[in-house]
Scaffold this motif. Sequence first.
Motif, PDB file in Angstrom:
ATOM      1  N   ARG A 132      31.892  33.165  34.279  1.00 26.66           N
ATOM      2  CA  ARG A 132      32.481  33.480  32.982  1.00 26.66           C
ATOM      3  C   ARG A 132      31.765  32.683  31.888  1.00 26.66           C
ATOM      4  O   ARG A 132      31.717  31.453  31.942  1.00 26.66           O
ATOM      5  CB  ARG A 132      33.967  33.154  32.978  1.00 26.66           C
ATOM      6  CG  ARG A 132      34.644  33.515  31.657  1.00 26.66           C
ATOM      7  CD  ARG A 132      36.151  33.475  31.760  1.00 26.66           C
ATOM      8  NE  ARG A 132      36.774  33.834  30.487  1.00 26.66           N
ATOM      9  CZ  ARG A 132      36.917  35.075  30.053  1.00 26.66           C
ATOM     10  NH1 ARG A 132      36.498  36.070  30.818  1.00 26.66           N
ATOM     11  NH2 ARG A 132      37.486  35.340  28.889  1.00 26.66           N
ATOM     12  N   TRP A 141      25.179  30.332  30.596  1.00 31.13           N
ATOM     13  CA  TRP A 141      26.426  29.882  31.238  1.00 31.13           C
ATOM     14  C   TRP A 141      26.314  28.422  31.678  1.00 31.13           C
ATOM     15  O   TRP A 141      27.216  27.620  31.427  1.00 31.13           O
ATOM     16  CB  TRP A 141      26.714  30.765  32.461  1.00 31.13           C
ATOM     17  CG  TRP A 141      27.671  30.100  33.412  1.00 31.13           C
ATOM     18  CD1 TRP A 141      29.025  29.977  33.260  1.00 31.13           C
ATOM     19  CD2 TRP A 141      27.329  29.395  34.611  1.00 31.13           C
ATOM     20  NE1 TRP A 141      29.556  29.264  34.300  1.00 31.13           N
ATOM     21  CE2 TRP A 141      28.536  28.894  35.149  1.00 31.13           C
ATOM     22  CE3 TRP A 141      26.136  29.162  35.295  1.00 31.13           C
ATOM     23  CZ2 TRP A 141      28.567  28.155  36.327  1.00 31.13           C
ATOM     24  CZ3 TRP A 141      26.180  28.436  36.469  1.00 31.13           C
ATOM     25  CH2 TRP A 141      27.383  27.949  36.973  1.00 31.13           C
ATOM     26  N   GLU A 194      31.965  31.730  28.191  1.00 25.95           N
ATOM     27  CA  GLU A 194      32.878  31.726  27.048  1.00 25.95           C
ATOM     28  C   GLU A 194      32.094  31.959  25.757  1.00 25.95           C
ATOM     29  O   GLU A 194      31.016  31.420  25.550  1.00 25.95           O
ATOM     30  CB  GLU A 194      33.617  30.390  26.971  1.00 25.95           C
ATOM     31  CG  GLU A 194      34.516  30.103  28.168  1.00 25.95           C
ATOM     32  CD  GLU A 194      35.718  31.041  28.223  1.00 25.95           C
ATOM     33  OE1 GLU A 194      36.006  31.689  27.190  1.00 25.95           O
ATOM     34  OE2 GLU A 194      36.346  31.137  29.292  1.00 25.95           O
ATOM     35  N   SER A 195      32.694  32.779  24.891  1.00 31.85           N
ATOM     36  CA  SER A 195      32.063  33.023  23.598  1.00 31.85           C
ATOM     37  C   SER A 195      32.315  31.855  22.658  1.00 31.85           C
ATOM     38  O   SER A 195      33.411  31.287  22.635  1.00 31.85           O
ATOM     39  CB  SER A 195      32.612  34.315  22.990  1.00 31.85           C
ATOM     40  OG  SER A 195      32.185  34.437  21.657  1.00 31.85           O
ATOM     41  N   SER A 245      31.408  38.420  28.503  1.00 27.38           N
ATOM     42  CA  SER A 245      32.098  37.252  29.097  1.00 27.38           C
ATOM     43  C   SER A 245      31.738  37.020  30.555  1.00 27.38           C
ATOM     44  O   SER A 245      32.162  36.033  31.135  1.00 27.38           O
ATOM     45  CB  SER A 245      33.631  37.374  28.988  1.00 27.38           C
ATOM     46  OG  SER A 245      34.006  37.486  27.657  1.00 27.38           O
TER      47      SER A 245
END
Length: 642
Positions: A116, A47, A118-119, A208
Amino acid sequence: MDILLAGLVGGSAYALIAVGVSLVFGVSNIVNFAHGAVFAIGAMLSWWLSGPAGLPIWLVAPAVIAITGLLGWAVYLLAVRPLRRAPGIAVLLATFAVGVILDNLSLKIFGAQTRRLESAFPRDNFELFGFRFGTLSLVIIGVSLVCVAALAWLLGRTKTGRAIRATSQDQEAAQQMGIPVERIQALSFVIASALGGIAGLLVGMYTSNVSPGMGFLAGLQGFAAATIGGLGSIAGAVIGGLLLGVAEALGVSLWGDSVRQLITFGSLLLVLWIRPGGLLGRVPSIASEPMTGTFFGAGKPLRLPPWLGVAAAAVLALLPLIASDYFLRAGSQVWIYALFALSITLAGGFAGQIVLGQAGALAIGAYTSAILVTRYDWGFWPSFLAAGLAAGVLQVILTAPTWRLRGHYVSMATLAAGAFVAALALNLPELTAGSRGISAIPRPELFGVRLGSADSMYWLTLGLLLVGVVLVLRLGSSRLGRVWAAVREDEVAAASAGLHPASYKSLAFGLGSVLAGFAGALYAVQVTFIEPKQFDVSLSVLAVTIAILGGLRTPLGAIVGAAVLVGVPELFRPLADWRLLLYGVLLLALILLRPQGVWADSPWLRERWARLRGRPSERDPVHVGDAAAGGSDSAVVAGGER
């Protein structure tokens, strides 16, 4: 089809974690509890590197691999190398302590918030036979396959791989052949941790959401997958991970997310019942229990003169006259945990079998007492007795088929049984109120007087603990205690003498579970509210840690250990944000510096005490001429070796 794909994706991540667990176990015969923390750090690093640092995914992945690999090396240097000649349980506890430290360092560095992630790949850009899936799912499965294939190539085709395999088969023989065993073990930690870091990246992108606390359960799930496949088998770890992932996906689709842990630990328990060595592993054939011998040879338990024990009990009983309510409530907690840890002393210290799932017995006792008191208007004392009985019977039934095993498998079966009980409590809402928990549990009464104040609860818990200590001491000095000692010291010799080691171990485990059930009933009336997450695996490990740090072979060690590990952290309450980190550091320091337990004989202290009193210590040279009346020769021999 959606469920199968979700199961394969989740199972691929489990497989990566399980391969790391199996690799370390195969090479070093160690259960690495810090592996889950490394997995979580891999997710948080992913992250931070892809978010605040702004790195592209093709740079994030190598960076995560490099950093988590270095973490694995650090875990080896901190927790494994200094204890390479200690019993396996010492290393297990040291890796647990390092895991606590890593989790809390991650919390300090990245913050407690769920982040969060993100992919970098689309989630639903393909459609096949009516169901949609994305590049992300293919990447997760593909990366997992590539990692496992690369590891298989390393193990099967390279000189380093042959050295790893030789070390896993026989460390002494490998060392005699010139293989640097320690370096190979360190390398296995580096590889396993790098795989855990990659798993953290993949799971983070798939869900996520990432957080510093996501590692402990994931580590246990990876461990369950490795055990299902067969500890030490790389192929078994992959199969176990995929099977567990598919089973969880199917169960969650039918009954919701709450059954995830029930399926994980239920599957683990079932496999240990039916096929103890796992799907591809072998049934252990070792003659001794590597999870015991816990510092037995390192030091004898201290003996407390009866008069001093009575005086100490009197001092503790008089504390409410001068102590604050806060101190007394903390004291009650210490006594409850000490009674809980006595269950470990019975099974591990007396019978020689470390159990890792006693939180299950505590949960059974707490729920039995709470349900009987709140729903059926039982009094506290009948519910207290029922709590101990229910905990002993149910725990013995759950683990009965596994007592024919040896090695780590019995310990893992007890761990699975404990976690299964906590998961069961979550999934039986009609009986246990599920995640809502049971509240307003009334305080106990004695002779019509409600024991609601801090001092009365302190006296109640202290009194029951002292009764438990006396009973355990009497058991240890009885004929049954001597039989347990025989089984603990040499199972083969005990069996040759006509004893049945498994039955005696099961008896010790059952009696220990009764004590844990009593502690559970006290815990319920102390906190007046219980819910399933209070009885997770970390509580079981805490009980083991208390017993061992105090001194596993003596009931008094449970009191000392509880005072150190439950009472001392209360001193850190003003530093609440740092308390768990300090707890981990303290735990690691005690394991490294005082592995035989606090309540054990110390030759170093005894020698200095003797010198302070002006008396010769055992290490001082003894002049034979001084001992022989009228003799003039002064032959010098080492103390005690005449």
